[in-house]
Design an enzyme around this catalytic site. Structure first.
Site, mmCIF file in Angstrom:
data_model
loop_
_atom_site.group_PDB
_atom_site.id
_atom_site.type_symbol
_atom_site.label_atom_id
_atom_site.label_comp_id
_atom_site.label_asym_id
_atom_site.label_seq_id
_atom_site.Cartn_x
_atom_site.Cartn_y
_atom_site.Cartn_z
ATOM 1 N N ILE A 175 2.939 1.385 5.854
ATOM 2 C CA ILE A 175 2.910 -0.439 6.163
ATOM 3 C C ILE A 175 1.958 -0.855 4.969
ATOM 4 C CG2 ILE A 175 1.025 -1.458 7.166
ATOM 5 C CD1 ILE A 175 1.103 0.378 9.513
ATOM 6 N N ARG A 177 1.732 -4.890 2.998
ATOM 7 C CA ARG A 177 2.009 -6.151 3.619
ATOM 8 C C ARG A 177 3.968 -6.915 2.162
ATOM 9 N NH1 ARG A 177 -3.091 -8.036 -0.680
ATOM 10 N NH2 ARG A 177 -1.890 -8.714 -1.959
ATOM 11 N N ARG A 189 4.911 -4.730 -1.569
ATOM 12 C CA ARG A 189 3.911 -4.301 -1.788
ATOM 13 C C ARG A 189 3.650 -3.098 -1.666
ATOM 14 N NH1 ARG A 189 -1.310 -3.271 -2.166
ATOM 15 N NH2 ARG A 189 -2.578 -3.826 -3.033
ATOM 16 N N LEU A 191 2.547 0.596 -3.271
ATOM 17 C CA LEU A 191 1.688 1.099 -4.460
ATOM 18 C C LEU A 191 2.210 2.248 -4.820
ATOM 19 C CD1 LEU A 191 -1.922 1.103 -3.724
ATOM 20 C CD2 LEU A 191 -0.520 -1.052 -5.089
ATOM 21 N N ARG A 194 3.016 5.650 -2.946
ATOM 22 C CA ARG A 194 3.175 5.298 -1.488
ATOM 23 C C ARG A 194 4.740 5.892 -1.665
ATOM 24 N NH1 ARG A 194 -1.871 5.067 0.609
ATOM 25 N NH2 ARG A 194 -3.049 3.319 0.468
ATOM 26 N N GLU A 238 6.822 11.011 11.431
ATOM 27 C CA GLU A 238 5.792 10.461 11.967
ATOM 28 C C GLU A 238 6.470 9.585 13.010
ATOM 29 O OE1 GLU A 238 5.057 9.423 7.993
ATOM 30 O OE2 GLU A 238 7.150 10.006 8.968
ATOM 31 N N ASP A 287 -8.343 -10.424 0.437
ATOM 32 C CA ASP A 287 -8.099 -8.512 1.084
ATOM 33 C C ASP A 287 -9.259 -7.456 1.254
ATOM 34 O OD1 ASP A 287 -6.577 -5.784 1.226
ATOM 35 O OD2 ASP A 287 -4.990 -7.187 -0.083
#
Length: 493
Positions: A175, A177, A189, A191, A194, A238, A287
């Site tokens: 997930i 954003r 977005r 990082l 991830r 998942e 945030d």
């Protein structure tokens, strides 16, 4: 308790009085945030905005606004039952060899259940009932929230991003954003550490210059959404974990334009790609820290195709100073983390992530201390065992006579059992949340551990204090005569 999709879950919540339909016209620009924020802080229901201003698509907000609704989304009737989910994950993360035939026989149902929960691929799916391509692709038709006055624009806040690296069979669900910057363009977005970003990096190395396929599900069923934010073992997908939570296989369908598999029951699917070098400045956005984050460049996701259910529902949230929905998720997932940590560190009695600490930046651990220096081992374990805690800045370790979830207890232990020089551990140049502007360098900062345990010989040369406690016989006698004393005490006593 079973549900097949988000709509089933909405119906379940409504039947229990846990969802409110808002028929009045409400603006996705700021107004929905204010309404959801007030509702969440009061422990109120999920909200279905049936008439968002300027749009024909309803907006679902505050879905996971209480720990109880998170538990329901994970197929459990209570928050305490999430410990069982954690025990299952702990077992799957590090299964112990059977101790004998009887033990193997008892564990067989668990393995069979996991093996039987591989996702089911279907050829026809509700999420592809309507297909929009070419000029018909228009993200402006979605009621995407602008959450805060200083936000750079509308923000997709509950996207389930599906990617696959070139050397991997299983897909990654994450997930991240996404800021809307055009009718078919969103800033992704993610990082650098991830799963989606790692898949993208590996793909670029393997296929330089080629676009990276991406799919995004909006409005997936709660089990699939929550599976994406849970510490699922690398050996378990998942989708399979979502099936375990739901008690039924997750149905997936292949995208029309690529080979990624997406939830068949999702409300929307966005298909597209990230082109190498296509970057854009993202932010600022309010945030979960309670501040606006700084602007930085991230890849741009180009949407080639939108498929959706008939009469779709747009699932959204906001982030802000705790409590917000991520903080509530943290409170519920806290119960999942405890058995996972206890599997590796049996001495841990309780583990608590205070929501005021932005869900993960502070942790309180209670333990059964067994030797000098034991608290420091537990600190290091928290920072290293699960990647969810790599950004935890503060770890407080206390004995098991302290309630980790009661600040009065924790502060008492810290102020009476700690010497600041002896009982703090500082670690410099460690990974820190990119959003943590308090760190001197973006993504790199320090951590500190507090040993608030009773000190053993070898840790101190002084005689250690003995806690004060009333004799139980005296307490029993006073209990027996209490009502006759006529002393009215506040209920909080």
């Amino acid at each position: 308790m079973k549900y097949n999709d988000l709509r089933d879950f909405i119906a379940l919540l409504e039947a229990r009085g846990l969802l409110k339909r808002i028929k009045q016209e409400i603006d996705p620009h700021l107004e929905m945030t204010e309404i959801c924020d007030r509702t969440l802080r009061a422990g109120g229901p999920a909200l279905l905005f049936e008439n968002p201003r300027g749009y024909t698509i309803p907006v679902l907000g505050n879905l996971f606004g209480t720990p109880e609704r998170v538990a329901l989304g994970m197929g459990q009737e209570s928050v305490s039952a999430l410990r069982d989910v954690g025990k299952l994950l702990a077992f799957l993360k590090e299964p112990e060899p059977p101790k004998g035939f009887k033990d193997a026989w008892e564990k067989l149902p668990i393995f069979k259940q996991v093996l039987n929960m591989a996702p089911k691929v279907v050829g026809k799916a509700p999420s592809q009932e309507v297909v929009l391509e070419g000029d018909a692709v228009n993200l402006d038709q979605l009621p995407i929230q602008t959450c805060w006055p200083g936000d750079a624009g509308p923000l997709v806040t509950w996207p389930l991003v599906v990617t696959r690296g070139p050397h991997k069979e299983r897909q990654n669900l994450g997930i991240y954003r996404m800021q809307k910057i055009g009718k078919n363009r969103l800033i992704m977005r993610w990082l650098s550490h991830r799963g989606g970003a790692l898949d993208f990096r590996e793909f670029q190395l393997q296929h330089p210059g080629k676009p990276f396929p991406v799919a995004v599900a909006l409005g997936a069923d709660p089990a699939t959404i929550l599976g994406a934010v849970t510490p699922v073992p690398d050996t378990l997908s998942e989708y399979a974990f979502a099936g375990l939570l739901r008690g039924d296989k997750t149905e997936v369908v292949q995208c029309i334009g690529n080979d990624l598999q997406v939830p068949a029951s999702a409300e929307f699917i966005l298909e597209g790609f990230i082109a190498p070098g296509d970057m854009a400045p993202e932010g600022p956005f309010g945030d979960h820290t309670g501040y606006y984050n700084e602007v930085d460049k991230f890849p741009v996701f180009t949407v080639e195709r939108i498929t959706h259910r008939r009469d779709p529902i747009y699932h959204s949230t906001y982030t802000g100073r705790p409590p917000d929905e991520p903080a509530i998720l943290g409170v519920a997932l806290n119960e999942v983390f405890v058995p996972i940590l206890q599997k590796q560190f049996p001495e841990i009695v309780d583990f608590y992530l205070p929501p005021e600490g932005c869900s993960y930046r502070m942790a309180v651990v209670t333990m059964k201390k067994q030797y000098p220096g034991h608290a420091k081992r537990v600190m290091m374990g928290v920072w290293s065992f699960l990647r969810q805690f790599m950004y935890t800045k503060f770890v407080i370790v206390t004995d098991d006579d302290v309630n980790a979830r009661d600040w009065k207890d924790v502060i008492w232990a810290m102020t009476t059992r700690m010497d600041p020089a002896r009982d703090t551990v500082m670690v410099d140049n460690t990974p820190i949340d990119y959003l943590d502007f308090a760190s001197p360098v973006s993504g790199l900062g320090s951590k500190i551990g507090f040993d608030a345990t009773n000190k053993w010989p070898g840790e101190t040369q002084r005689e250690w204090g003995t806690p004060i406690a009333m004799e139980q016989a005296v307490k029993d006698r006073v209990d027996a005569i209490w009502e006759s004393l006529g002393i009215d005490l506040p209920t909080a006593y």
